[in-house]
Design a protein around this motif. Structure first.
Motif, short mmCIF file in Angstrom:
data_model
loop_
_atom_site.label_atom_id
_atom_site.label_comp_id
_atom_site.label_asym_id
_atom_site.label_seq_id
_atom_site.Cartn_x
_atom_site.Cartn_y
_atom_site.Cartn_z
N ARG A 121 0.83 -1.20 0.00
CA ARG A 121 0.00 0.00 0.00
C ARG A 121 0.87 1.26 0.00
NH1 ARG A 121 -4.08 2.65 -1.76
NH2 ARG A 121 -5.00 4.06 -0.28
N ILE A 122 1.97 1.23 0.72
CA ILE A 122 2.89 2.37 0.72
C ILE A 122 3.47 2.57 -0.68
CG2 ILE A 122 5.11 3.21 1.61
CD1 ILE A 122 4.41 1.79 4.25
N LEU A 123 3.82 1.47 -1.33
CA LEU A 123 4.36 1.57 -2.69
C LEU A 123 3.33 2.16 -3.65
CD1 LEU A 123 6.61 0.93 -4.77
CD2 LEU A 123 5.53 -1.30 -5.05
N TRP A 124 2.11 1.58 -3.65
CA TRP A 124 1.09 2.01 -4.60
C TRP A 124 0.46 3.34 -4.24
CZ3 TRP A 124 0.58 0.10 -9.25
CH2 TRP A 124 1.03 -1.18 -9.50
N GLY A 125 0.27 3.61 -2.97
CA GLY A 125 -0.45 4.81 -2.57
C GLY A 125 0.42 6.02 -2.29
N VAL A 126 1.70 5.81 -1.94
CA VAL A 126 2.56 6.93 -1.57
C VAL A 126 3.70 7.12 -2.57
CG1 VAL A 126 4.07 7.86 0.23
CG2 VAL A 126 2.01 6.62 0.87
N LEU A 127 4.47 6.06 -2.79
CA LEU A 127 5.69 6.21 -3.60
C LEU A 127 5.42 6.35 -5.10
CD1 LEU A 127 8.06 3.74 -1.76
CD2 LEU A 127 7.92 6.21 -1.55
N LEU A 128 4.56 5.50 -5.66
CA LEU A 128 4.35 5.57 -7.11
C LEU A 128 3.76 6.91 -7.58
CD1 LEU A 128 3.33 1.98 -8.21
CD2 LEU A 128 5.43 3.23 -8.67
N PRO A 129 2.79 7.50 -6.88
CA PRO A 129 2.34 8.83 -7.32
C PRO A 129 3.47 9.87 -7.29
CG PRO A 129 0.71 7.88 -5.86
CD PRO A 129 1.90 6.97 -5.82
N LEU A 130 4.36 9.77 -6.31
CA LEU A 130 5.49 10.71 -6.26
C LEU A 130 6.52 10.41 -7.34
CD1 LEU A 130 6.01 10.87 -2.39
CD2 LEU A 130 5.04 12.64 -3.87
N MET A 131 6.58 9.17 -7.78
CA MET A 131 7.57 8.77 -8.78
C MET A 131 7.09 8.98 -10.21
SD MET A 131 9.06 5.25 -7.17
CE MET A 131 9.84 4.87 -8.71
N LYS A 132 5.90 9.51 -10.41
CA LYS A 132 5.36 9.68 -11.75
C LYS A 132 6.30 10.45 -12.69
CE LYS A 132 0.97 10.29 -11.86
NZ LYS A 132 -0.37 10.89 -11.83
N PRO A 133 6.92 11.55 -12.26
CA PRO A 133 7.86 12.23 -13.16
C PRO A 133 9.06 11.36 -13.53
CG PRO A 133 7.25 13.67 -11.35
CD PRO A 133 6.70 12.32 -11.04
N ALA A 134 9.62 10.64 -12.58
CA ALA A 134 10.79 9.80 -12.88
C ALA A 134 10.40 8.63 -13.78
CB ALA A 134 11.41 9.28 -11.59
N LEU A 135 9.25 8.02 -13.52
CA LEU A 135 8.81 6.90 -14.36
C LEU A 135 8.49 7.36 -15.78
CD1 LEU A 135 6.58 4.99 -11.79
CD2 LEU A 135 8.82 4.31 -12.66
N THR A 136 7.92 8.55 -15.90
CA THR A 136 7.66 9.10 -17.24
C THR A 136 8.97 9.39 -17.97
OG1 THR A 136 5.63 10.09 -16.40
CG2 THR A 136 6.46 10.92 -18.50
N THR A 137 9.94 9.92 -17.26
CA THR A 137 11.26 10.17 -17.86
C THR A 137 11.89 8.87 -18.33
OG1 THR A 137 11.57 12.10 -16.45
CG2 THR A 137 13.54 11.14 -17.44
N ALA A 164 3.93 14.05 -22.74
CA ALA A 164 4.54 13.81 -21.43
C ALA A 164 5.61 14.84 -21.08
CB ALA A 164 5.14 12.42 -21.41
N GLN A 165 5.64 15.96 -21.78
CA GLN A 165 6.69 16.96 -21.60
C GLN A 165 6.75 17.49 -20.17
OE1 GLN A 165 6.22 20.42 -24.00
NE2 GLN A 165 8.20 21.27 -23.45
N ARG A 166 5.61 17.75 -19.58
CA ARG A 166 5.58 18.31 -18.22
C ARG A 166 6.23 17.35 -17.23
NH1 ARG A 166 0.15 18.53 -14.93
NH2 ARG A 166 -0.07 16.76 -16.30
N TYR A 167 5.87 16.06 -17.31
CA TYR A 167 6.45 15.07 -16.40
C TYR A 167 7.92 14.83 -16.71
CZ TYR A 167 1.67 14.02 -15.06
OH TYR A 167 0.39 14.11 -14.60
N PHE A 168 8.28 14.86 -17.99
CA PHE A 168 9.67 14.62 -18.38
C PHE A 168 10.57 15.71 -17.82
CE2 PHE A 168 13.16 15.22 -21.48
CZ PHE A 168 13.79 14.00 -21.30
N ILE A 169 10.20 16.96 -18.01
CA ILE A 169 11.02 18.08 -17.50
C ILE A 169 11.08 18.02 -15.98
CG2 ILE A 169 11.21 20.59 -17.37
CD1 ILE A 169 11.83 19.39 -20.13
N GLN A 170 9.96 17.74 -15.33
CA GLN A 170 9.94 17.66 -13.87
C GLN A 170 10.81 16.50 -13.38
OE1 GLN A 170 5.99 17.18 -12.36
NE2 GLN A 170 6.59 17.49 -10.23
N GLY A 171 10.76 15.36 -14.08
CA GLY A 171 11.58 14.22 -13.70
C GLY A 171 13.06 14.48 -13.88
N VAL A 172 13.43 15.18 -14.93
CA VAL A 172 14.83 15.51 -15.16
C VAL A 172 15.32 16.48 -14.10
CG1 VAL A 172 16.40 16.67 -16.74
CG2 VAL A 172 14.80 15.00 -17.62
N VAL A 173 14.50 17.48 -13.76
CA VAL A 173 14.89 18.47 -12.76
C VAL A 173 15.03 17.83 -11.39
CG1 VAL A 173 14.07 20.50 -11.50
CG2 VAL A 173 13.95 20.45 -13.99
#
Length: 173
Positions: A74-90, A158-167
């Protein structure tokens, strides 16, 4: 260190053992040799990029969710993955670009014309003999322009997530 050390080995060094492996598994002329690397982590760079991003997430979020009674899944799916969306998109964009533009792997593993990827197909079209001596450069340029459409579409979406993930990951572009 071992994972990052694998980035220094050129893919041509492991080509013959990989080809023999896929040949013995009867996977030549399939897309499996081209996709299996992406499904097993995408290489050392992608793993390192995700590791660095995960290390930047505060540990307090995990502990707070644990205190609220959340399980590790639940921590992985509910907390970490939403925060990791920029990195996963990158990672998804970089992996797609690498696979889409790949020439060497499809050229080695695919021998049937109907299985060729776009990059190998362009090269094949460039080399087939024509009955007439008419120039076909305009057809090659049109095909190359069409080949860029999926890349541009993916990046635009996916530009918004890509730039955010890179930053956030500290990667310099």
């Amino acid at each position: 260190m071992l994972m990052l050390g694998t980035m220094m080995i050129p893919s041509q060094v492991t080509l013959i053992p990989q080809y023999v492996l896929f040949f013995n598994l009867k996977l030549i002329n399939t897309y499996v040799p081209l996709t299996i690397g992406s499904w097993l982590g995408g290489g050392a760079f992608m793993i390192f990029l995700l590791r660095q991003f995960i290390m930047s997430i505060p540990r307090d979020l995990d502990e707070a969710a644990l205190m609220d009674g959340a399980s590790p899944i639940r921590i992985l799916w509910g907390v970490l993955l939403p925060l990791m969306k920029p990195a996963l998109t990158t990672v998804a964009i970089l992996q797609f670009l690498g696979d889409w533009n790949e020439f060497f792997g499809p050229f080695i593993y695919l021998n049937k014309v109907d299985l060729f990827t776009a990059a190998v197909g362009l090269r094949f079209f460039q080399n087939i003999p024509l009955e007439s001596r008419d120039p076909r450069d305009h057809l090659l340029m049109a095909a190359a322009a069409i080949m860029t459409v999926p890349v541009i579409t993916l990046f635009a979406g996916a530009q918004r997530y890509f730039i955010q993930g890179v930053v956030l990951s500290g990667l310099k572009i």
